[in-house]
Write an enzyme that holds these catalytic residues in place. Sequence first.
Site, PDB file in Angstrom:
ATOM      1  CG  ASP A 401      -1.989   1.080   1.104  1.00 15.88           C
ATOM      2  OD1 ASP A 401      -3.171   0.973   0.567  1.00 15.88           O
ATOM      3  OD2 ASP A 401      -1.781   2.433   1.546  1.00 15.88           O
ATOM      4  CB  ILE A 402       1.122   4.175  -2.391  1.00 18.18           C
ATOM      5  CG1 ILE A 402       1.619   3.192  -3.693  1.00 18.18           C
ATOM      6  CG2 ILE A 402       1.906   5.305  -2.458  1.00 18.18           C
ATOM      7  CD1 ILE A 402       1.208   3.799  -4.966  1.00 18.18           C
ATOM      8  CD  GLU A 444      -4.524   4.213  -1.871  1.00 17.29           C
ATOM      9  OE1 GLU A 444      -4.639   4.503  -0.567  1.00 17.29           O
ATOM     10  OE2 GLU A 444      -5.015   4.060  -2.638  1.00 17.29           O
TER      11      GLU A 444
END
Length: 524
Positions: A401-402, A444
């Site tokens: 996950d960004i 994301e």
Amino acid sequence: MKQHFSHRVIHQVRQIIDLWRQLPQRNWQKDALTELSLSVDKLIRYAGRFGATRHQQLGKDLLQLLMHIAPGECADNTQLQTINRIIQNLSQTALRHTDSPDATALIPQKKPIYIALQNTDQAVVLAEQMQYFSFRPELQRTPQDLVSSLQQRHPAAIVLDHNFGREGMGLEIAAQIQQQRETPLPVIFTWAGTPPSLKEQIQAQRSGSIAFMNETNVHALISKLETRLDCTPPQPQKVLVVDDSRTQSVHAQNILNKAGMITRVVNEPLQLLEVLHDFVPDIVLMDMYMPDCNGMELARIIRQQPEYFHLPIIYVSGEEDRDRQLAAMAEGGDDFLTKPVSPAHLVTTIRNRVDRARQLQQLIARDSLTGLLNHTHLQEALQQAISAADGQTPVSFAMIDIDHFKQVNDQYGHPVGDNVIRNLSLFLRQSLRKSDPIGRYGGEEFAVVLVDADLEQAAAVMDKIRKNFSCLTHDQQDLNITFSCGVSEWQGQSVSELIAEADKALYRAKDSGRNQVCTASSHK
């Protein structure tokens, strides 16, 4: 000494893959088979001296198969399938997740990529970013430097300003380079300021251009190089021949085998659905008139199965009536070839149809922004990896996950956020093996299936990627991005449970401050 023989081993693997690809085009001639066999024999000897036992065994298995192919005769179906499997395994033997970290020192560097831009500062930025993607950039500051470097060593590709040195000089240099080569050298031409005219683009095409791109679009340039230089051999095309005539079907099979295609013959049309499910072809080659049923009826039945809706169907028949041919195609056929069909016409038609069908399938299975597998197809890839491992090989799953992605969108805008997503997808493709399925899980979030990697090895791989990715800059704004990651290992649990464990580990990484990798707590 180890470095020397490691280079020899990897070079021989690449040479074998190239020679195998060329074999159908060279009609399985004696000299072509001999050249391939000699190359495999060299691999065996080099691998023995280097201690690369896996390469050595694959080479011995391959040489044994080649010895049973008569010169001028092509491999049969069984041989083709086995050889293709060995070639695929060879293409994946550079470095595995189970290798020692020290092994990286024994893997030779790739051929360089020459960067020749008029704007030196931009060339430095491109070179710095390329290094994080495992490329080996070499700056060429003047046209004289570029020409001198080309005389000493040919690169894997060139990134060349079409006005390098002076207006139009980059195009002139590329044209001179290609005149001296039997096979074109891949060139990405770049521009800054004013886009190139159509005349310049045509001239670039004639000089080996694979793209004409804005030099400031750094990661798009890297993505183009990654796609163009991917040397992973493609999966062989699989053709199902449906014809009640054994003579006709064997003739077609021989032609297609010689072209390197895997075939299966159905002489009893009523067995079609069973064979379709077992063989999973890329295309169906079908006669029009057969006992018990005709080709049009079979095509309608195939099209009624959702999983075969996009499967190409080509009729091959002696039917010359154009209206009947069109009527047959209206019932689900994609093309109609009238017997007798020349071998070249048959092979070219099948190759083109299969290539287009595969491209369509890629679009269906992949996320439009990143080109990675979508949510559904990534889960299928995970299930397939677990089934193939059969409890003998470790399989791990990573969720990514960004960090602070909403802030990126809010502060820099959604176009920049999209670039960050594309950059991470490209970075994952470059950093992982081609055999590791990668997908965009949503928004994301990304996910990776790591085959032949236990929990500790998978976490180490993902942590190295995390550290390197944090060094990238995005969208020319000195923007650095990090990500958090959770990793779990399959130990008999269901796919949904395995994913849930990685997801929990991911949230623990985010709760612990982000920019880190956590493993599933059940394994601690």
